[in-house]
Scaffold this motif. Structure first.
Motif, PDB file in Angstrom:
ATOM      1  N   THR A  33       0.871  -1.179   0.000  1.00  0.00           N
ATOM      2  CA  THR A  33       0.000   0.000   0.000  1.00  0.00           C
ATOM      3  C   THR A  33       0.907   1.228   0.000  1.00  0.00           C
ATOM      4  O   THR A  33       2.125   1.111   0.158  1.00  0.00           O
ATOM      5  CB  THR A  33      -0.904   0.056   1.252  1.00  0.00           C
ATOM      6  N   PHE A  34       0.301   2.380  -0.112  1.00  0.00           N
ATOM      7  CA  PHE A  34       1.078   3.612  -0.058  1.00  0.00           C
ATOM      8  C   PHE A  34       1.884   3.676   1.236  1.00  0.00           C
ATOM      9  O   PHE A  34       3.020   4.134   1.250  1.00  0.00           O
ATOM     10  CB  PHE A  34       0.134   4.813  -0.164  1.00  0.00           C
ATOM     11  N   VAL A  35       1.322   3.181   2.333  1.00  0.00           N
ATOM     12  CA  VAL A  35       1.961   3.240   3.645  1.00  0.00           C
ATOM     13  C   VAL A  35       3.050   2.173   3.799  1.00  0.00           C
ATOM     14  O   VAL A  35       4.079   2.421   4.408  1.00  0.00           O
ATOM     15  CB  VAL A  35       0.901   3.077   4.764  1.00  0.00           C
ATOM     16  N   THR A  36       2.852   0.988   3.231  1.00  0.00           N
ATOM     17  CA  THR A  36       3.775  -0.126   3.473  1.00  0.00           C
ATOM     18  C   THR A  36       4.715  -0.444   2.318  1.00  0.00           C
ATOM     19  O   THR A  36       5.492  -1.391   2.410  1.00  0.00           O
ATOM     20  CB  THR A  36       2.987  -1.409   3.827  1.00  0.00           C
ATOM     21  N   ARG A  37       4.688   0.317   1.266  1.00  0.00           N
ATOM     22  CA  ARG A  37       5.546   0.007   0.117  1.00  0.00           C
ATOM     23  C   ARG A  37       7.013   0.166   0.501  1.00  0.00           C
ATOM     24  O   ARG A  37       7.373   1.047   1.264  1.00  0.00           O
ATOM     25  CB  ARG A  37       5.187   0.890  -1.067  1.00  0.00           C
ATOM     26  N   GLN A  38       7.825  -0.721  -0.043  1.00  0.00           N
ATOM     27  CA  GLN A  38       9.276  -0.665   0.172  1.00  0.00           C
ATOM     28  C   GLN A  38       9.988  -0.066  -1.037  1.00  0.00           C
ATOM     29  O   GLN A  38      11.149   0.304  -0.948  1.00  0.00           O
ATOM     30  CB  GLN A  38       9.833  -2.072   0.421  1.00  0.00           C
ATOM     31  N   LEU A  39       9.274   0.021  -2.158  1.00  0.00           N
ATOM     32  CA  LEU A  39       9.854   0.489  -3.412  1.00  0.00           C
ATOM     33  C   LEU A  39       8.932   1.531  -4.046  1.00  0.00           C
ATOM     34  O   LEU A  39       7.721   1.521  -3.800  1.00  0.00           O
ATOM     35  CB  LEU A  39      10.025  -0.691  -4.372  1.00  0.00           C
ATOM     36  N   PRO A  40       9.470   2.401  -4.884  1.00  0.00           N
ATOM     37  CA  PRO A  40       8.612   3.411  -5.538  1.00  0.00           C
ATOM     38  C   PRO A  40       7.532   2.785  -6.414  1.00  0.00           C
ATOM     39  O   PRO A  40       6.418   3.293  -6.495  1.00  0.00           O
ATOM     40  CB  PRO A  40       9.592   4.229  -6.390  1.00  0.00           C
ATOM     41  N   ARG A  41       7.850   1.683  -7.072  1.00  0.00           N
ATOM     42  CA  ARG A  41       6.870   0.992  -7.925  1.00  0.00           C
ATOM     43  C   ARG A  41       6.225  -0.119  -7.110  1.00  0.00           C
ATOM     44  O   ARG A  41       6.922  -0.979  -6.575  1.00  0.00           O
ATOM     45  CB  ARG A  41       7.546   0.408  -9.161  1.00  0.00           C
ATOM     46  N   TYR A  42       4.917  -0.081  -7.010  1.00  0.00           N
ATOM     47  CA  TYR A  42       4.234  -1.119  -6.254  1.00  0.00           C
ATOM     48  C   TYR A  42       2.859  -1.400  -6.821  1.00  0.00           C
ATOM     49  O   TYR A  42       2.272  -0.582  -7.519  1.00  0.00           O
ATOM     50  CB  TYR A  42       4.134  -0.739  -4.769  1.00  0.00           C
ATOM     51  N   GLU A  43       2.388  -2.609  -6.527  1.00  0.00           N
ATOM     52  CA  GLU A  43       1.028  -3.015  -6.842  1.00  0.00           C
ATOM     53  C   GLU A  43       0.349  -3.323  -5.521  1.00  0.00           C
ATOM     54  O   GLU A  43       1.003  -3.700  -4.551  1.00  0.00           O
ATOM     55  CB  GLU A  43       1.011  -4.248  -7.742  1.00  0.00           C
ATOM     56  N   SER A  44      -0.947  -3.167  -5.512  1.00  0.00           N
ATOM     57  CA  SER A  44      -1.674  -3.338  -4.263  1.00  0.00           C
ATOM     58  C   SER A  44      -2.644  -4.510  -4.340  1.00  0.00           C
ATOM     59  O   SER A  44      -2.932  -5.035  -5.412  1.00  0.00           O
ATOM     60  CB  SER A  44      -2.416  -2.054  -3.906  1.00  0.00           C
ATOM     61  N   ARG A  45      -3.126  -4.865  -3.199  1.00  0.00           N
ATOM     62  CA  ARG A  45      -4.133  -5.911  -3.109  1.00  0.00           C
ATOM     63  C   ARG A  45      -5.516  -5.321  -3.333  1.00  0.00           C
ATOM     64  O   ARG A  45      -6.409  -5.976  -3.843  1.00  0.00           O
ATOM     65  CB  ARG A  45      -4.034  -6.521  -1.710  1.00  0.00           C
ATOM     66  N   HIS A  46      -5.683  -4.091  -2.915  1.00  0.00           N
ATOM     67  CA  HIS A  46      -6.948  -3.366  -3.042  1.00  0.00           C
ATOM     68  C   HIS A  46      -6.695  -2.070  -3.817  1.00  0.00           C
ATOM     69  O   HIS A  46      -5.561  -1.723  -4.108  1.00  0.00           O
ATOM     70  CB  HIS A  46      -7.510  -3.038  -1.655  1.00  0.00           C
ATOM     71  N   ASP A  48      -5.730   1.435  -4.720  1.00  0.00           N
ATOM     72  CA  ASP A  48      -4.801   2.395  -4.133  1.00  0.00           C
ATOM     73  C   ASP A  48      -4.380   3.311  -5.273  1.00  0.00           C
ATOM     74  O   ASP A  48      -3.792   2.852  -6.251  1.00  0.00           O
ATOM     75  CB  ASP A  48      -3.601   1.655  -3.543  1.00  0.00           C
ATOM     76  N   ILE A  49      -4.671   4.565  -5.146  1.00  0.00           N
ATOM     77  CA  ILE A  49      -4.512   5.506  -6.262  1.00  0.00           C
ATOM     78  C   ILE A  49      -3.077   5.580  -6.785  1.00  0.00           C
ATOM     79  O   ILE A  49      -2.850   5.823  -7.967  1.00  0.00           O
ATOM     80  CB  ILE A  49      -5.048   6.898  -5.875  1.00  0.00           C
ATOM     81  N   ASP A  50      -2.079   5.336  -5.942  1.00  0.00           N
ATOM     82  CA  ASP A  50      -0.691   5.450  -6.367  1.00  0.00           C
ATOM     83  C   ASP A  50      -0.089   4.137  -6.876  1.00  0.00           C
ATOM     84  O   ASP A  50       1.025   4.126  -7.378  1.00  0.00           O
ATOM     85  CB  ASP A  50       0.168   5.973  -5.219  1.00  0.00           C
ATOM     86  N   SER A  51      -0.815   3.046  -6.735  1.00  0.00           N
ATOM     87  CA  SER A  51      -0.260   1.760  -7.160  1.00  0.00           C
ATOM     88  C   SER A  51      -0.363   1.607  -8.681  1.00  0.00           C
ATOM     89  O   SER A  51      -1.213   2.209  -9.330  1.00  0.00           O
ATOM     90  CB  SER A  51      -0.965   0.601  -6.464  1.00  0.00           C
TER      91      SER A  51
END
Length: 168
Positions: A33-46, A48-51
């Motif tokens: 998620t936006f809060v738990t991402r470790q990298l700038p590029r991420y995909e989410s489970r639900h 999330d506008i930034d994923s």
């Protein structure tokens, strides 16, 4: 809008950096998620506008990406099957839990000896819920696993099992 996921947690960033130096660089954080991402590029489970994508399981994971995957433990089997069908490489966290139905698949996909995550109160950070899944059972040994469904050298099954037995 963002949903609050009570199962959302992350590995401490310094521990992630150590794993990234070992098996990285990782190029995408799957199931963050936006809060738990470790990298700038991420995909989410639900949603999330930034994923890059909501529902990371909705498409195959690219074989050219080096994925970091830290889903809830209830999704371990699904992640392993997705790695297997996507023919990709990934690093994921999972407990040392030989009695689980997903255990043989995890061992078959393992391409390096897993790394023990130290038991420390700050090793696992909860997102919003105030709870971190690995701290629910303090007797669990949490490991970082390097997995792949691509053909490549793997530790011998007997050596891997002996290594893991020493941790039980």
């Amino acid at each position: 809008s963002r949903l609050t996921d009570r199962s959302d947690w992350m590995l401490h960033p310094q521990l992630f950096s150590s794993i990234d130096r070992l098996w990285g660089p990782h190029t995408i954080d799957r199931m963050a998620t936006f809060v738990t991402r470790q990298l700038p590029r991420y995909e989410s489970r639900h949603q999330d506008i930034d994923s890059l994508r909501a529902d990371t399981f909705s498409a195959a994971w690219s074989p050219t990406e080096n994925s970091w995957v830290n889903p809830p433990f209830s999704l371990i089997h699904r992640v392993l099957r997705h790695v297997q069908s996507s023919h990709c490489d990934a690093t994921r966290l999972a407990p040392l839990w030989p009695g689980q139905p997903w255990w043989p698949l995890l061992l078959s996909l393992t391409i390096d000896f897993p790394v023990v995550i130290p038991h420390h109160p700050l090793a696992f950070r909860p997102a919003a819920s105030g709870h971190s899944e690995p701290t629910k059972n303090l007797s669990w040994t949490i490991l970082a696993w390097r997995i792949s469904s691509k053909p490549q050298p793997r530790p011998g099954p007997a050596k891997l099992e002996a290594y893991l037995r020493r941790m039980l």
